[in-house]
Write a protein that holds these residues in place. Structure first.
Motif, PDB file in Angstrom:
ATOM      1  N   GLU A 167      10.687  -7.094  31.390  1.00  0.00           N
ATOM      2  CA  GLU A 167       9.718  -7.397  32.826  1.00  0.00           C
ATOM      3  C   GLU A 167       9.755  -5.852  33.468  1.00  0.00           C
ATOM      4  O   GLU A 167       9.267  -5.760  34.523  1.00  0.00           O
ATOM      5  CB  GLU A 167      10.508  -8.281  33.747  1.00  0.00           C
ATOM      6  N   HIS A 168      10.161  -4.789  32.935  1.00  0.00           N
ATOM      7  CA  HIS A 168       9.930  -3.411  33.559  1.00  0.00           C
ATOM      8  C   HIS A 168       8.425  -3.230  33.571  1.00  0.00           C
ATOM      9  O   HIS A 168       7.616  -3.264  32.541  1.00  0.00           O
ATOM     10  CB  HIS A 168      10.490  -2.538  32.764  1.00  0.00           C
ATOM     11  N   GLU A 169       7.846  -2.585  34.821  1.00  0.00           N
ATOM     12  CA  GLU A 169       6.528  -2.507  34.884  1.00  0.00           C
ATOM     13  C   GLU A 169       6.223  -1.273  35.883  1.00  0.00           C
ATOM     14  O   GLU A 169       7.087  -0.689  36.682  1.00  0.00           O
ATOM     15  CB  GLU A 169       5.697  -3.713  35.552  1.00  0.00           C
ATOM     16  N   TYR A 197      -1.113  -3.084  28.510  1.00  0.00           N
ATOM     17  CA  TYR A 197      -1.524  -1.983  29.293  1.00  0.00           C
ATOM     18  C   TYR A 197      -2.773  -2.423  29.996  1.00  0.00           C
ATOM     19  O   TYR A 197      -3.842  -2.575  29.146  1.00  0.00           O
ATOM     20  CB  TYR A 197      -1.896  -0.918  28.634  1.00  0.00           C
ATOM     21  N   THR A 199      -0.837   3.580  35.340  1.00  0.00           N
ATOM     22  CA  THR A 199      -1.298   3.771  34.056  1.00  0.00           C
ATOM     23  C   THR A 199      -1.267   4.850  33.427  1.00  0.00           C
ATOM     24  O   THR A 199      -0.919   4.989  32.446  1.00  0.00           O
ATOM     25  CB  THR A 199      -2.285   2.453  33.789  1.00  0.00           C
ATOM     26  N   PHE A 226      10.556   2.775  30.277  1.00  0.00           N
ATOM     27  CA  PHE A 226      10.340   1.527  29.439  1.00  0.00           C
ATOM     28  C   PHE A 226      11.272   1.686  28.215  1.00  0.00           C
ATOM     29  O   PHE A 226      11.802   0.671  27.983  1.00  0.00           O
ATOM     30  CB  PHE A 226       9.097   1.628  28.724  1.00  0.00           C
ATOM     31  N   MET A 275      -1.727  -1.670  35.561  1.00  0.00           N
ATOM     32  CA  MET A 275      -0.269  -2.067  35.480  1.00  0.00           C
ATOM     33  C   MET A 275      -0.034  -1.663  33.877  1.00  0.00           C
ATOM     34  O   MET A 275      -0.806  -2.454  33.097  1.00  0.00           O
ATOM     35  CB  MET A 275       0.013  -3.334  35.682  1.00  0.00           C
ATOM     36  N   VAL A 276       1.096  -1.336  33.540  1.00  0.00           N
ATOM     37  CA  VAL A 276       1.615  -1.293  32.322  1.00  0.00           C
ATOM     38  C   VAL A 276       3.189  -2.104  32.546  1.00  0.00           C
ATOM     39  O   VAL A 276       4.059  -1.932  33.360  1.00  0.00           O
ATOM     40  CB  VAL A 276       2.178  -0.016  31.590  1.00  0.00           C
ATOM     41  N   LYS A 277       3.297  -3.393  31.785  1.00  0.00           N
ATOM     42  CA  LYS A 277       4.407  -4.131  31.805  1.00  0.00           C
ATOM     43  C   LYS A 277       5.100  -4.618  30.525  1.00  0.00           C
ATOM     44  O   LYS A 277       4.185  -4.855  29.595  1.00  0.00           O
ATOM     45  CB  LYS A 277       4.086  -5.529  32.370  1.00  0.00           C
ATOM     46  N   ASP A 278       6.196  -4.337  30.587  1.00  0.00           N
ATOM     47  CA  ASP A 278       6.968  -4.785  29.024  1.00  0.00           C
ATOM     48  C   ASP A 278       7.330  -6.173  29.213  1.00  0.00           C
ATOM     49  O   ASP A 278       8.044  -6.689  30.022  1.00  0.00           O
ATOM     50  CB  ASP A 278       8.304  -3.873  28.992  1.00  0.00           C
ATOM     51  N   ARG A 330       4.064  -5.480  24.856  1.00  0.00           N
ATOM     52  CA  ARG A 330       3.906  -4.481  26.395  1.00  0.00           C
ATOM     53  C   ARG A 330       2.403  -4.760  26.523  1.00  0.00           C
ATOM     54  O   ARG A 330       1.576  -4.870  25.407  1.00  0.00           O
ATOM     55  CB  ARG A 330       4.295  -3.071  26.228  1.00  0.00           C
TER      56      ARG A 330
END
Length: 371
Positions: A338-340, A324, A344, A355, A331-334, A322
């Motif tokens: 692809e979950h975002e 941050y 933040t 998440f 944006m925080v994105k796994d 992930r």
């Protein structure tokens, strides 16, 4: 939602709740509540404080789980009645309220349904989480402290008990590492998808030139074992050191040698504990965590999977799960699902359900494809 959708929507809600109830085994849950309630009123309960806390915690969680299921059933009954009355009276405003309530119940059931996907051998256990700073110097240590705060807040939002077992502070700021115990049903299964390397991108508050810095922290999750499930440990295989607990910046916060570090010589596994009041308590806590880590190693060897359970976490480039990103955008994105999320600060304040839920679903889908 169109009027004709209500019967279908309500039927779907009932079906989902029924599946959850079947997996939960409500009758077994009720029997467990009765058993724990009897134990909780025993006159000698608090003679053993550790066991008393375990009993009262398990009782509270079981009662909460049952109440949540019963409350959802009542809400579905109520919204069905609301729809019938609104249709009879032609009240569009009440129908709009019913639409919102159906959506709210659906969201609550989705979250609850995640538990039905947790069927691993140790998923229902409490969890021990260790966060370690990785590449990135002082920014990585600060990031480790940010993650500790994030997970603590997430757990507290759920009403889960969090106990700090060990903290090793970095010299300038932040943490070298921290270990916490999280007590709740399915804590390990829920949090196990968080294991891996987390990456932070931001303008470094520790760089006087205001440059962008990338730093890493590793998150390890292991199940907290029951006393009956343990790995035999030869005392001759242990190196035990005692030292004084320390605070931020290395300052001493304890004038006695109460902190304990246990090294398992055959595997090189090291566990430190300093947050209990006595050396005996810290040693007992360290042994419990050592047991869990050695079991993880044993399971990994048996299954021949390098990343079984806790995984092989390097906390550096090429290993992150992930990101941050706080600069140049938010944006925080796994990177697996692809979950975002664009907010933040909300995530860093503990808003992790999206998440975690998505991660659990992704893991189950991936496992099904591999079978």
């Amino acid at each position: 939602m169109a009027e004709t959708d209500f019967p279908t929507a309500i039927r779907d809600l009932r079906n989902t709740l029924r599946r959850i109830t079947e997996v939960t085994d409500v009758e077994k849950l009720k029997a467990k509540i009765v058993e724990l309630s009897d134990m909780a009123v025993a006159p000698d309960l608090w003679d053993d404080q550790a066991n008393a806390q375990k009993v009262t915690s398990q009782l509270s969680h079981a009662q909460t789980e049952l109440e949540r299921l019963e409350r959802l059933e009542t809400r579905i009954d109520d919204v069905e009645m609301m729809v019938e009355m609104a249709k009879e009276e032609g009240d569009d405003e009440v129908l709009a309220d019913a639409t919102a309530e159906v959506a709210s119940i659906h969201k609550a059931l989705e979250s609850l349904e995640i538990v039905t996907l947790l069927s691993g051998e140790y998923d229902e256990y409490d969890a021990v989480m260790t966060i370690r700073s990785g590449a990135g110097g002082v920014d990585a240590a600060d990031f480790a402290e940010m993650l500790l705060r994030m997970y603590t807040r997430w757990a507290e939002r759920r009403g889960w008990n969090v106990k700090v077992l060990d903290t090793s502070y970095a010299e300038e700021a932040g943490l070298k590492s921290a270990t916490i115990e999280i007590n709740a049903p399915y804590a390990f299964g829920t949090l196990s998808v968080e294991a891996g390397t987390h990456r932070l991108v931001r303008i470094s508050p520790f760089d006087n030139q205001g440059r962008r810095q990338t730093s890493f922290a590793a998150v390890e999750i292991i199940p907290l074992l029951e006393d009956t499930e343990s790995v035999d440990i030869d005392e001759n295989d242990l190196k035990i050191d005692v030292f004084r607990s320390s605070g931020p910046g290395g300052q001493s916060v304890n004038t006695t040698d109460s902190a304990v570090r246990i090294t398992h010589l055959p595997t090189g596994t090291v566990v430190s504990m300093q947050n209990e009041k006595s050396q005996i308590q810290n040693r007992a806590a360290a042994m419990r965590v050592l047991q869990a880590r050695l079991l993880v190693l044993k399971k990994a060897e048996e299954s021949a999977e390098k990343k079984a359970l806790a995984g092989d976490i390097k906390a550096s480039w090429g290993d992150q799960i992930r990101s941050y990103v706080l600069h140049p955008y938010q944006m925080v994105k796994d990177l697996r699902t692809e979950h975002e999320v664009g907010n933040t600060q909300s995530v860093l304040d503990g808003d992790l359900d999206g998440f975690i839920d998505t991660g659990i679903r992704w893991r189950n889908e991936t496992a099904a494809e591999d079978d």
